[in-house]
Design an enzyme around this catalytic site. Structure first.
Site, PDB file in Angstrom:
ATOM      1  N   TRP A 142       0.830  -1.209   0.000  1.00 32.47           N
ATOM      2  CA  TRP A 142       0.000   0.000   0.000  1.00 32.47           C
ATOM      3  C   TRP A 142       0.861   1.254   0.000  1.00 32.47           C
ATOM      4  O   TRP A 142       0.514   2.255  -0.632  1.00 32.47           O
ATOM      5  CB  TRP A 142      -0.946  -0.034   1.185  1.00 32.47           C
ATOM      6  CG  TRP A 142      -1.970   1.055   1.262  1.00 32.47           C
ATOM      7  CD1 TRP A 142      -2.371   1.702   2.388  1.00 32.47           C
ATOM      8  CD2 TRP A 142      -2.760   1.633   0.195  1.00 32.47           C
ATOM      9  NE1 TRP A 142      -3.354   2.631   2.102  1.00 32.47           N
ATOM     10  CE2 TRP A 142      -3.612   2.621   0.754  1.00 32.47           C
ATOM     11  CE3 TRP A 142      -2.810   1.409  -1.177  1.00 32.47           C
ATOM     12  CZ2 TRP A 142      -4.502   3.374  -0.002  1.00 32.47           C
ATOM     13  CZ3 TRP A 142      -3.699   2.168  -1.943  1.00 32.47           C
ATOM     14  CH2 TRP A 142      -4.527   3.132  -1.363  1.00 32.47           C
ATOM     15  N   GLY A 148     -10.510   4.024   1.594  1.00 34.23           N
ATOM     16  CA  GLY A 148     -11.354   3.766   0.441  1.00 34.23           C
ATOM     17  C   GLY A 148     -11.204   2.339  -0.042  1.00 34.23           C
ATOM     18  O   GLY A 148     -10.397   1.569   0.495  1.00 34.23           O
ATOM     19  N   ALA A 201      -3.932  -2.675  -3.136  1.00 34.19           N
ATOM     20  CA  ALA A 201      -2.692  -1.974  -3.463  1.00 34.19           C
ATOM     21  C   ALA A 201      -2.223  -2.234  -4.890  1.00 34.19           C
ATOM     22  O   ALA A 201      -1.787  -1.306  -5.585  1.00 34.19           O
ATOM     23  CB  ALA A 201      -1.601  -2.372  -2.470  1.00 34.19           C
ATOM     24  N   LYS A 223     -14.891  -2.464   9.329  1.00 36.09           N
ATOM     25  CA  LYS A 223     -15.285  -3.276   8.179  1.00 36.09           C
ATOM     26  C   LYS A 223     -14.433  -4.533   8.093  1.00 36.09           C
ATOM     27  O   LYS A 223     -14.839  -5.540   7.482  1.00 36.09           O
ATOM     28  CB  LYS A 223     -15.208  -2.468   6.882  1.00 36.09           C
ATOM     29  CG  LYS A 223     -13.857  -1.834   6.565  1.00 36.09           C
ATOM     30  CD  LYS A 223     -12.920  -2.762   5.836  1.00 36.09           C
ATOM     31  CE  LYS A 223     -11.562  -2.106   5.657  1.00 36.09           C
ATOM     32  NZ  LYS A 223     -10.554  -3.038   5.098  1.00 36.09           N
ATOM     33  N   SER A 266      -8.910  -9.777  -0.353  1.00 38.28           N
ATOM     34  CA  SER A 266      -8.923  -9.135   0.963  1.00 38.28           C
ATOM     35  C   SER A 266      -8.289 -10.061   1.991  1.00 38.28           C
ATOM     36  O   SER A 266      -8.711 -11.210   2.156  1.00 38.28           O
ATOM     37  CB  SER A 266     -10.364  -8.811   1.369  1.00 38.28           C
ATOM     38  OG  SER A 266     -10.476  -8.629   2.763  1.00 38.28           O
TER      39      SER A 266
END
Length: 273
Positions: free
Chosen positions: A12, A133, A137, A188, A251
Site C-alpha cells: 500500500w 477507500g 494496493a 469493516k 482481501s
C-alpha cells in the site's frame, strides 16, 4: 512543489507513492528497515509484496526519519501496532506546517485507540487526517481506476489534500468526518472476516448477504453513537470499502475467515460415545 512522504514501503505504501507521483508530487518512501530500502533501490521494485511493479527513480527511497519528516504531506501506512513508535521517531523532526495523514486501518490493541487518537496523544499540535477507500494496493499501483476519501475537520484543508493526490485514474474526495472514516475503515475488517467464514463454510450467498446487511446496519449505528455522519458510511470509505473487502478473497481479512473455516471443516470429527 508539494512534497509527499510515504511512511512504509509495503504494497500500500508503494501504491500511494506511485499515486502521489502521478499527481505531480515529489515523493519519498521511508522504511525503518535499511535492507528493504536497499533491495528496492537495486531492483526498483518490492519483490516480496509487489513483484513486477516498477518504482521509478524519481521516487526517493530512504530509511532516514529526518529526511522523511520533510514532506509537506506525510502519508503513514505503518501498521496500527507500530504506528505509535513511528510517531515518536517522527516527533522531533516534523514541522507543524506538515499534514500527517493516517492511511492504515485498525485499532491499537494496547490502548483500544483509533490511530487518529494516537496522533492526538503523540503529536497534540496536529489535526488528525485520515485517508481510506476501496483500494487493493496492486490495482492502485497498476494505475487502474480507483478512488478514496480524505478527511480533515476543516473542509478547505480536506479539499487541498484531496487535490494534491488526485490524478486521472485516482480520485480523492474530501470529507470532514474524520471519526466516521476511521470507524468504517477499522470495523469493516470484522465484517470481512465474517464473510470469509460464511464463504469458507459453504453457507451460501444468501447467508452472506443477510449477515452483511445486518453488519452494515450495526456499524452505522455504532458510528452514529460516536457522532459520525450517516453519509460517511455510504461513501467510498464506508460502503465502498465494505463491498471490496467483503466480496473478494484478495482481501486479507476475508481470506483469513475463509481459511479458518476451511481448516475447521478439514479437522477429523471427534469420535461419538
Amino acid at each position: 512543489m508539494t512534497t509527499v512522504t510515504v511512511l512504509g514501503a509495503g504494497a500500500w505504501g508503494i501504491g500511494l507513492a506511485l499515486t502521489a507521483a502521478r499527481a505531480g508530487r515529489e515523493v519519498t518512501i521511508w522504511s525503518p528497515f535499511p535492507e528493504e530500502i536497499d533491495g528496492i533501490k537495486k531492483t526498483r521494485e518490492n519483490t516480496r509484496v509487489l513483484p513486477g511493479i516498477h518504482v521509478p527513480k524519481e521516487i526517493k527511497l530512504t530509511s532516514d526519519i529526518v529526511e522523511a519528516a520533510q514532506g509537506n504531506i506525510i502519508l503513514s501506512v505503518t501498521p496500527a501496532q507500530t504506528f505509535r513508535s513511528v510517531l515518536k521517531q517522527l516527533k522531533p523532526h516534523i514541522s507543524d506546517e506538515s499534514y500527517l495523514v493516517s492511511c492504515a486501518k485498525g485499532i491499537e490493541m494496547s490502548s483500544n485507540s483509533f490511530l487518529t487518537q494516537v496522533v492526538q496523544e503523540e503529536l497534540p499540535s496536529f489535526t488528525p487526517c485520515v485517508l481510506a477507500g476501496p483500494n487493493f494496493a496492486r490495482d492502485v499501483a497498476m494505475n487502474l481506476p480507483a478512488g478514496a476519501v480524505i478527511a480533515h475537520e476543516q473542509i478547505e484543508q480536506s479539499q487541498w489534500l484531496a487535490s494534491s493526490l488526485t490524478h486521472e485514474n485516482f480520485k480523492v474526495y474530501p470529507l470532514t468526518d474524520v471519526n466516521g472514516v476511521e470507524i468504517s475503515s477499522a470495523l469493516k475488517n470484522v465484517l470481512a472476516i465474517g464473510c470469509g467464514l460464511i464463504t469458507g463454510a459453504d453457507l451460501g450467498e444468501n447467508a452472506r448477504a443477510l449477515y452483511l446487511t445486518f453488519g452494515i446496519q450495526e456499524l452505522i449505528e455504532f458510528g452514529q453513537l460516536l457522532s459520525s455522519e450517516l453519509e460517511t458510511f455510504l461513501s467510498p470509505a464506508g460502503l465502498g470499502d465494505i463491498v471490496l473487502t467483503c466480496m473478494s478473497l484478495t482481501s486479507r481479512n476475508m481470506k483469513y475467515g475463509y481459511d479458518f473455516a476451511k481448516a475447521q471443516a478439514s479437522k477429523t470429527p471427534l469420535p461419538k460415545d
